[in-house]
Design a protein around this motif. Structure first.
Motif, short mmCIF file in Angstrom:
data_model
loop_
_atom_site.label_atom_id
_atom_site.label_comp_id
_atom_site.label_asym_id
_atom_site.label_seq_id
_atom_site.Cartn_x
_atom_site.Cartn_y
_atom_site.Cartn_z
N THR A 113 0.84 -1.19 0.00
CA THR A 113 0.00 0.00 0.00
C THR A 113 0.88 1.24 0.00
O THR A 113 1.98 1.23 0.53
CB THR A 113 -0.95 0.01 1.21
OG1 THR A 113 -1.85 1.10 1.10
CG2 THR A 113 -0.19 0.10 2.51
N TYR B 239 -7.48 -3.63 3.00
CA TYR B 239 -6.75 -2.36 2.86
C TYR B 239 -5.24 -2.52 2.95
O TYR B 239 -4.49 -1.63 2.56
CB TYR B 239 -7.23 -1.33 3.90
CG TYR B 239 -7.13 -1.79 5.33
CD1 TYR B 239 -5.94 -1.70 6.05
CD2 TYR B 239 -8.25 -2.31 5.99
CE1 TYR B 239 -5.86 -2.12 7.36
CE2 TYR B 239 -8.17 -2.72 7.31
CZ TYR B 239 -6.98 -2.63 7.99
OH TYR B 239 -6.90 -3.05 9.30
N GLY B 240 -4.76 -3.65 3.45
CA GLY B 240 -3.34 -3.93 3.39
C GLY B 240 -2.58 -3.69 4.67
O GLY B 240 -3.14 -3.58 5.77
N ARG C 75 -2.48 5.89 -3.54
CA ARG C 75 -2.46 4.85 -4.58
C ARG C 75 -3.81 4.70 -5.26
O ARG C 75 -3.88 4.43 -6.45
CB ARG C 75 -2.03 3.52 -3.95
CG ARG C 75 -1.85 2.40 -4.95
CD ARG C 75 -1.52 1.09 -4.28
NE ARG C 75 -1.15 0.08 -5.25
CZ ARG C 75 -0.95 -1.20 -4.96
NH1 ARG C 75 -1.07 -1.61 -3.70
NH2 ARG C 75 -0.64 -2.07 -5.91
N THR D 255 -5.30 3.82 2.71
CA THR D 255 -6.38 3.86 1.71
C THR D 255 -7.74 4.08 2.36
O THR D 255 -8.60 4.76 1.80
CB THR D 255 -6.39 2.59 0.85
OG1 THR D 255 -6.59 1.44 1.68
CG2 THR D 255 -5.08 2.45 0.08
#
Length: 269
Positions: free
Chosen positions: A21, A54-55, A25, A60
């Motif tokens: 992420t 979302y990582g 991005r 994000t």
């Protein structure tokens, strides 16, 4: 990894992603969602959005809340991750309208809430193509009646995106979006096709024909590059409309986007 069916034990459904992420991005996808889905968000009685997978960092989800609140001041975002350590690491960023919880494709929300929006970006790349329909079906079944699922892929710094917009009834559109200054040819976007399409970029498949025609129109519009890459893109998409069902207009084209119907690119067979 195969997707578990609803009849199996209740636990997070899916597999851990790489978690890559970077800030900003997903800005192109977010801005498109705020514009295209804005009217539905304004009508919603519960404007909750889900940032699914979302990582490794929550950037994000934080950014999604800010962008959705430009169209609905009381919008909220729930970041959902299948990796518990990532959920724990995101908690310091929780605030009014932004929360994080452990889960997967079952989209666990309190009180049976049904999201107005689910964003699943860079989540299905590691899955088999045969898994995609089952995941889409599971996620769209969780949507509010006027909800939207956006599933797609982008590069590490958000220059190139392709995503599919899916309503409760099924897939609707495919959007190609790029930073125009970085584009050599439109078919550069092929490497960011979502899992449902990336293996179909071969002769005989609609997405291959679309990218071929896109490149040809781009080449024909080369004289407009003297004005700007934006003008070249606008001219290209305008020409593409003669043979492909483009559903947006110059206002979105100016952003380096073009959206076509899902049916026009859907895999054959």
């Amino acid at each position: 990894m195969a997707v578990r069916t609803p009849s199996q034990p209740s636990r997070p459904v899916g597999a851990v992603t790489r978690g890559t992420t970077n800030p900003n991005r997903l800005r192109r996808m977010d801005r498109w969602m705020a514009d295209a889905h804005g009217p539905a968000l304004r009508r919603s009685t519960d404007p909750v959005a889900v940032d699914l997978g979302y990582g490794a960092a929550p950037w994000t989800a934080v950014e999604l809340l800010g962008r959705l609140r430009t169209v609905r001041a009381d919008a909220s975002v729930v970041g959902i991750e299948i990796e518990p350590a990532r959920v724990a690491g995101a908690q310091p960023y929780a605030r009014d309208g932004l929360s994080f919880r452990h889960g997967g494709f079952e989209v666990p929300l309190d009180g049976g809430r049904r999201p107005a929006l689910i964003r699943a970006a860079n989540v299905l790349r590691q899955y088999d193509e045969d898994d995609v329909t089952a995941v889409w079906d599971r996620l769209r079944a969780r949507l509010a009646p006027d909800g939207l699922l956006v599933e797609g892929t982008c590069d590490e710094i958000g220059r190139r995106h392709v995503w599919v917009a899916i309503g409760p009834e099924g897939p609707r559109t495919v959007t190609f979006a790029t930073r125009l200054g970085s584009l050599h040819t439109p078919s550069d976007l092929a490497e960011r096709l979502p899992k449902a399409l990336i293996h179909r970029n071969v002769p005989g498949e609609p997405v291959h024909a679309f990218l071929r025609d896109f490149d040809r129109a781009w080449a024909a519009a080369a004289p407009y590059a003297a004005l700007s890459s934006r003008q070249r893109w606008i001219r290209t998409v305008s020409a593409l409309r003669a043979d492909w069902p483009v559903v947006d207009g110059p206002r979105r084209w100016r952003q380096g986007e073009v959206t076509v119907t899902w049916e026009s690119l859907a895999p054959r067979g």
